[in-house]
Scaffold this motif. Structure first.
Motif, PDB file in Angstrom:
ATOM      1  N   ALA A 161       0.852  -1.194   0.000  1.00 18.81           N
ATOM      2  CA  ALA A 161       0.000   0.000   0.000  1.00 18.81           C
ATOM      3  C   ALA A 161       0.882   1.236   0.000  1.00 18.81           C
ATOM      4  CB  ALA A 161      -0.912   0.000   1.216  1.00 18.81           C
ATOM      5  N   PHE A 162       0.319   2.316  -0.500  1.00 17.65           N
ATOM      6  CA  PHE A 162       0.975   3.610  -0.470  1.00 17.65           C
ATOM      7  C   PHE A 162       0.021   4.581   0.199  1.00 17.65           C
ATOM      8  CE2 PHE A 162       2.032   7.823  -1.989  1.00 17.65           C
ATOM      9  CZ  PHE A 162       3.416   7.828  -1.946  1.00 17.65           C
ATOM     10  N   CYS A 163       0.491   5.252   1.232  1.00 18.42           N
ATOM     11  CA  CYS A 163      -0.302   6.280   1.913  1.00 18.42           C
ATOM     12  C   CYS A 163       0.223   7.626   1.453  1.00 18.42           C
ATOM     13  CB  CYS A 163      -0.170   6.151   3.433  1.00 18.42           C
ATOM     14  SG  CYS A 163      -0.759   4.578   4.047  1.00 18.42           S
ATOM     15  N   GLY A 164      -0.621   8.387   0.765  1.00 19.71           N
ATOM     16  CA  GLY A 164      -0.154   9.628   0.171  1.00 19.71           C
ATOM     17  C   GLY A 164      -1.020  10.824   0.502  1.00 19.71           C
ATOM     18  N   GLU A 165      -0.574  11.948  -0.015  1.00 20.19           N
ATOM     19  CA  GLU A 165      -1.259  13.228   0.185  1.00 20.19           C
ATOM     20  C   GLU A 165      -1.360  13.904  -1.175  1.00 20.19           C
ATOM     21  OE1 GLU A 165      -3.263  15.993   1.361  1.00 20.19           O
ATOM     22  OE2 GLU A 165      -2.490  15.033   3.160  1.00 20.19           O
ATOM     23  N   ARG A 166      -2.542  13.918  -1.778  1.00 14.75           N
ATOM     24  CA  ARG A 166      -2.754  14.420  -3.145  1.00 14.75           C
ATOM     25  C   ARG A 166      -2.296  15.860  -3.356  1.00 14.75           C
ATOM     26  NH1 ARG A 166      -3.408  11.525  -7.120  1.00 14.75           N
ATOM     27  NH2 ARG A 166      -4.083  13.260  -8.364  1.00 14.75           N
ATOM     28  N   ARG A 167      -2.266  16.655  -2.315  1.00 18.65           N
ATOM     29  CA  ARG A 167      -1.925  18.068  -2.525  1.00 18.65           C
ATOM     30  C   ARG A 167      -0.442  18.291  -2.791  1.00 18.65           C
ATOM     31  NH1 ARG A 167      -1.386  21.108   3.043  1.00 18.65           N
ATOM     32  NH2 ARG A 167      -0.814  19.341   4.335  1.00 18.65           N
ATOM     33  N   PHE A 168       0.389  17.267  -2.601  1.00 17.61           N
ATOM     34  CA  PHE A 168       1.825  17.397  -2.846  1.00 17.61           C
ATOM     35  C   PHE A 168       2.212  16.645  -4.118  1.00 17.61           C
ATOM     36  CE2 PHE A 168       1.680  17.656   1.904  1.00 17.61           C
ATOM     37  CZ  PHE A 168       1.959  19.014   1.976  1.00 17.61           C
ATOM     38  N   ASN A 169       2.871  17.348  -5.043  1.00 17.36           N
ATOM     39  CA  ASN A 169       3.298  16.707  -6.299  1.00 17.36           C
ATOM     40  C   ASN A 169       4.141  15.467  -6.043  1.00 17.36           C
ATOM     41  OD1 ASN A 169       2.042  18.632  -7.888  1.00 17.36           O
ATOM     42  ND2 ASN A 169       3.889  19.840  -8.196  1.00 17.36           N
ATOM     43  N   TRP A 170       5.115  15.579  -5.134  1.00 15.73           N
ATOM     44  CA  TRP A 170       6.017  14.448  -4.905  1.00 15.73           C
ATOM     45  C   TRP A 170       5.240  13.218  -4.456  1.00 15.73           C
ATOM     46  CZ3 TRP A 170       6.015  12.251  -0.138  1.00 15.73           C
ATOM     47  CH2 TRP A 170       5.561  13.037   0.925  1.00 15.73           C
ATOM     48  N   SER A 171       4.196  13.396  -3.667  1.00 15.10           N
ATOM     49  CA  SER A 171       3.406  12.266  -3.185  1.00 15.10           C
ATOM     50  C   SER A 171       2.625  11.626  -4.339  1.00 15.10           C
ATOM     51  CB  SER A 171       2.459  12.724  -2.074  1.00 15.10           C
ATOM     52  OG  SER A 171       1.742  11.623  -1.558  1.00 15.10           O
ATOM     53  N   ARG A 172       2.035  12.449  -5.186  1.00 12.08           N
ATOM     54  CA  ARG A 172       1.301  11.912  -6.342  1.00 12.08           C
ATOM     55  C   ARG A 172       2.245  11.169  -7.274  1.00 12.08           C
ATOM     56  NH1 ARG A 172      -0.770  17.031  -6.258  1.00 12.08           N
ATOM     57  NH2 ARG A 172       0.256  17.583  -8.220  1.00 12.08           N
ATOM     58  N   TRP A 173       3.429  11.763  -7.533  1.00  5.56           N
ATOM     59  CA  TRP A 173       4.381  11.125  -8.434  1.00  5.56           C
ATOM     60  C   TRP A 173       4.869   9.797  -7.877  1.00  5.56           C
ATOM     61  CZ3 TRP A 173       7.345  16.356  -8.799  1.00  5.56           C
ATOM     62  CH2 TRP A 173       6.617  17.235  -9.614  1.00  5.56           C
ATOM     63  N   ARG A 174       5.155   9.750  -6.586  1.00  9.57           N
ATOM     64  CA  ARG A 174       5.607   8.485  -5.988  1.00  9.57           C
ATOM     65  C   ARG A 174       4.495   7.448  -6.014  1.00  9.57           C
ATOM     66  NH1 ARG A 174       9.358  10.680  -0.964  1.00  9.57           N
ATOM     67  NH2 ARG A 174      10.582  12.053  -2.307  1.00  9.57           N
ATOM     68  N   ALA A 175       3.272   7.857  -5.736  1.00 14.55           N
ATOM     69  CA  ALA A 175       2.140   6.922  -5.772  1.00 14.55           C
ATOM     70  C   ALA A 175       2.018   6.297  -7.158  1.00 14.55           C
ATOM     71  CB  ALA A 175       0.845   7.634  -5.387  1.00 14.55           C
ATOM     72  N   GLU A 176       2.152   7.109  -8.210  1.00 11.30           N
ATOM     73  CA  GLU A 176       2.071   6.595  -9.584  1.00 11.30           C
ATOM     74  C   GLU A 176       3.176   5.573  -9.854  1.00 11.30           C
ATOM     75  OE1 GLU A 176       2.257  10.116 -11.991  1.00 11.30           O
ATOM     76  OE2 GLU A 176       0.311  10.841 -11.244  1.00 11.30           O
TER      77      GLU A 176
END
Length: 148
Positions: free
Chosen positions: A115-130
């Motif tokens: 699983a990946f726990c992320g925060e959509r408001r941060f680009n780095w989090s979205r990019w890592r999730a992808e």
């Protein structure tokens, strides 16, 4: 004799990423003197004070910071994933490499449900999730995405 360069560091020191940036910059400064560093006390997202010097290294995380930095008309390097000023040099982490190391580490230890726990408001989090999602799919393991 070379002129002493005066550089503002608009980097909040409240997290490990920012402190790592500062440590790297200071290591460079020790090897490439003479430099004068201006490090104002800022909270995350604070608009920096007016300052005149030779250049700025900044975490440009909001449009207000982007406007304040642009007003100076000084050379700027952005060390944020926010990308609020796309026409300036940008230094950022390699989110693909970070994700690959994380997935490889977990797979080597036998994990098959990730699983990946992320925060959509941060680009780095979205990019890592992808990246993590793509790598998990390629590895054929179960994957879940959780966003706060």
């Amino acid at each position: 004799m070379r002129k002493r360069r005066s550089v503002a560091l608009l980097i909040v020191t409240s997290n490990a990423y920012a402190r790592g940036l500062l440590a790297g910059i200071m290591a460079y400064v020790r090897q490439h003197t003479p430099w004068s560093i201006y490090l104002p006390e800022l909270g995350r997202g604070d608009v920096p004070p007016t300052w005149r010097g030779d250049g700025i290294i900044a975490r440009i995380e909001t449009k207000a910071i982007a406007r304040a930095v642009a007003k100076t008309r000084l050379p700027v390097v952005d060390v944020s994933a926010g990308r609020h000023r796309k026409n300036i040099p940008w230094v950022e982490t390699d989110d693909g490499a970070i994700s690959k190391l994380a997935i490889e580490h977990l797979l080597e230890r036998g994990f098959r449900h990730l699983a990946f726990c992320g925060e959509r408001r941060f680009n780095w989090s979205r990019w890592r999730a992808e990246h993590v999602q793509k790598l998990a799919r390629e590895a054929g393991v179960d994957f879940h995405l959780y966003e706060s």
